[in-house]
Design an enzyme around this catalytic site. Structure first.
Site, PDB file in Angstrom:
ATOM      1  N   SER A 116       0.821  -1.215   0.000  1.00 19.07           N
ATOM      2  CA  SER A 116       0.000   0.000   0.000  1.00 19.07           C
ATOM      3  C   SER A 116       0.850   1.258   0.000  1.00 19.07           C
ATOM      4  O   SER A 116       1.967   1.273   0.539  1.00 19.07           O
ATOM      5  CB  SER A 116      -0.857  -0.019   1.266  1.00 19.07           C
ATOM      6  OG  SER A 116      -1.480   1.219   1.435  1.00 19.07           O
ATOM      7  N   TYR A 140      -1.954   0.383  10.104  1.00 18.38           N
ATOM      8  CA  TYR A 140      -2.236  -0.398   8.888  1.00 18.38           C
ATOM      9  C   TYR A 140      -1.025  -0.365   7.948  1.00 18.38           C
ATOM     10  O   TYR A 140      -0.542  -1.395   7.476  1.00 18.38           O
ATOM     11  CB  TYR A 140      -3.491   0.181   8.197  1.00 18.38           C
ATOM     12  CG  TYR A 140      -3.616  -0.176   6.747  1.00 18.38           C
ATOM     13  CD1 TYR A 140      -3.984  -1.463   6.368  1.00 18.38           C
ATOM     14  CD2 TYR A 140      -3.337   0.769   5.741  1.00 18.38           C
ATOM     15  CE1 TYR A 140      -4.071  -1.801   5.027  1.00 18.38           C
ATOM     16  CE2 TYR A 140      -3.429   0.434   4.412  1.00 18.38           C
ATOM     17  CZ  TYR A 140      -3.797  -0.853   4.058  1.00 18.38           C
ATOM     18  OH  TYR A 140      -3.877  -1.187   2.732  1.00 18.38           O
ATOM     19  N   LYS A 144       1.851  -3.383   6.535  1.00 15.91           N
ATOM     20  CA  LYS A 144       2.229  -3.646   5.135  1.00 15.91           C
ATOM     21  C   LYS A 144       3.751  -3.540   4.961  1.00 15.91           C
ATOM     22  O   LYS A 144       4.359  -4.346   4.259  1.00 15.91           O
ATOM     23  CB  LYS A 144       1.521  -2.657   4.194  1.00 15.91           C
ATOM     24  CG  LYS A 144      -0.002  -2.834   4.164  1.00 15.91           C
ATOM     25  CD  LYS A 144      -0.372  -4.068   3.371  1.00 15.91           C
ATOM     26  CE  LYS A 144      -1.859  -4.334   3.360  1.00 15.91           C
ATOM     27  NZ  LYS A 144      -2.233  -5.538   2.609  1.00 15.91           N
TER      28      LYS A 144
END
Ligand code: UD1
Length: 323
Positions: A116, A140, A144
């Site tokens: 991402s 988040y 990643k």
């Protein structure tokens, strides 16, 4: 190729599966259906309902032998990841380790991973290339980035070749209308706009109009999900052919503000889409735009459907069926 697509019933996953099937590959979808949906499965593919936390099941499935694994199974709400990091640690990091270990044991040596733009954080310069500083502004994004690091080690130690695809803002739906499932409880801009257009929500909140951008609202790089899907196919072919690993930024290379997105949606849906200015959302960078020059040069990938009207129209075509 015989491929296992983990998270293949989800929004991006189903587009990826469609692309692999369209190109003659054999696909097994593995998904726990927590955010994915049955409507997104295709009759040409196999389906196994399961969770990436279930190690014995992963071992059993992978014993079937696969030429490659596409890993899209993750939680992806930025806000939720800041309130419940434990959930993101378990699902995103532990789940990926389970997958990698099962893949390693069963001899799977090629992985395409959904990474991402959230790994970058506040841009030091624009457009953002692959070498840009990695400083995730939310948990988040951290999950990643951690997985990218772990993949680098598995490449080195276990010769598992991977492509990490850093999506910028994935939007749109299959232009041929073959993907029916809508996202459940979306937290992203376009699905929320669409839910306002269909009347499921009363209004949109625009998170901040005091950014240093042309109209004060945040600028993002919106890229069509079918373009992203094609990148998975090209990346899988590339890591097989060259027995190598790499990372790619995938965006349309065009920045669009929240207000411009809303205006375009009003035009295309013909709906008023009420919107109000709300406070900034914590951790939101003002401006994020990719350069995908590396994907273009290395994979010969180029966004085809990522112009604003196609992004909005294909989204609206999916949502208006639910009016
Ligand atoms: C974030 C991640 C991105 C990730 C995606 C997955 C960052 C910087 N980006 O994208 O990498 O793939 O989540 O979910 O962490 N907005 C509103 N009102 C809303 C919703 C959104 O104004 O109700 C605005 C946001 O402030 C933002 C833009 O719309 O400026 C896009 O937001 P969103 O769709 O949530 O994606 P990102 O946060 O950019």
């Amino acid at each position: 190729m015989k491929l296992l697509v983990v998270g293949g019933a989800g929004y991006i996953g189903s587009h990826v599966v469609r692309c692999f099937l369209d190109n003659g590959h054999n696909v097994t979808v593995f998904d726990n259906l927590s955010t994915g949906c049955r409507e997104n499965l295709f009759k040409e593919g196999e389906f196994i309902q399961g969770d990436i936390l279930d190690i014995p099941l992963l071992q059993e499935v992978m014993a079937g032998g696969f030429d490659g694994l596409v890993h899209l199974a993750a939680l992806k709400s930025v806000e939720e990841s800041m309130s419940f990091p434990e959930k993101y640690s378990v699902n995103n990091i532990t789940g990926t380790l389970n997958l990698l270990n099962a893949a390693s044991e069963s001899g799977i040596r090629h992985i395409v991973f959904s990474s991402s733009a959230a790994i970058f954080g506040n841009p030091q310069y624009l457009p953002i290339d692959e070498d840009h500083l990695k400083n995730p502004p939310n948990y988040y994004g951290f999950t990643k980035l951690e997985i990218e690091h772990i993949l680098q080690w598995y490449d080195r130690l276990k010769k598992i070749r991977f492509a990490a695809l850093r999506y910028f803002n994935a939007v749109g739906y299959d232009p041929e209308g073959r993907i029916a499932g809508l996202e459940k409880n979306p937290a992203n801009l376009v699905p929320i706009i669409m839910e306002v257009a269909t009347g499921k929500r009363k209004k949109l909140q625009i998170f901040g109009d005091d950014y240093d951008t042309r109209d004060g609202t945040c600028i993002r790089d919106y890229v069509h999900v079918s373009d992203l899907a094609t990148a998975h196919l090209l990346a899988m072919e590339y890591i097989h052919k060259f027995n190598t690993s790499d990372c790619f930024n995938l965006g349309s290379e065009k920045g669009t503000s929240v207000l411009e997105m809303v205006e375009s949606a009003r035009e295309i849906t013909g709906k008023p889409i009420p919107a109000e200015i709300a406070p900034r959302r914590p951790g939101d960078p003002g401006n994020l735009v990719a350069t995908s020059a590396k994907a273009y040069k290395t994979l010969k990938w180029k966004a085809q459907y990522s112009d604003l009207p196609t992004l909005m129209e294909s989204s609206w075509n999916a949502y208006k069926k639910h009016l």
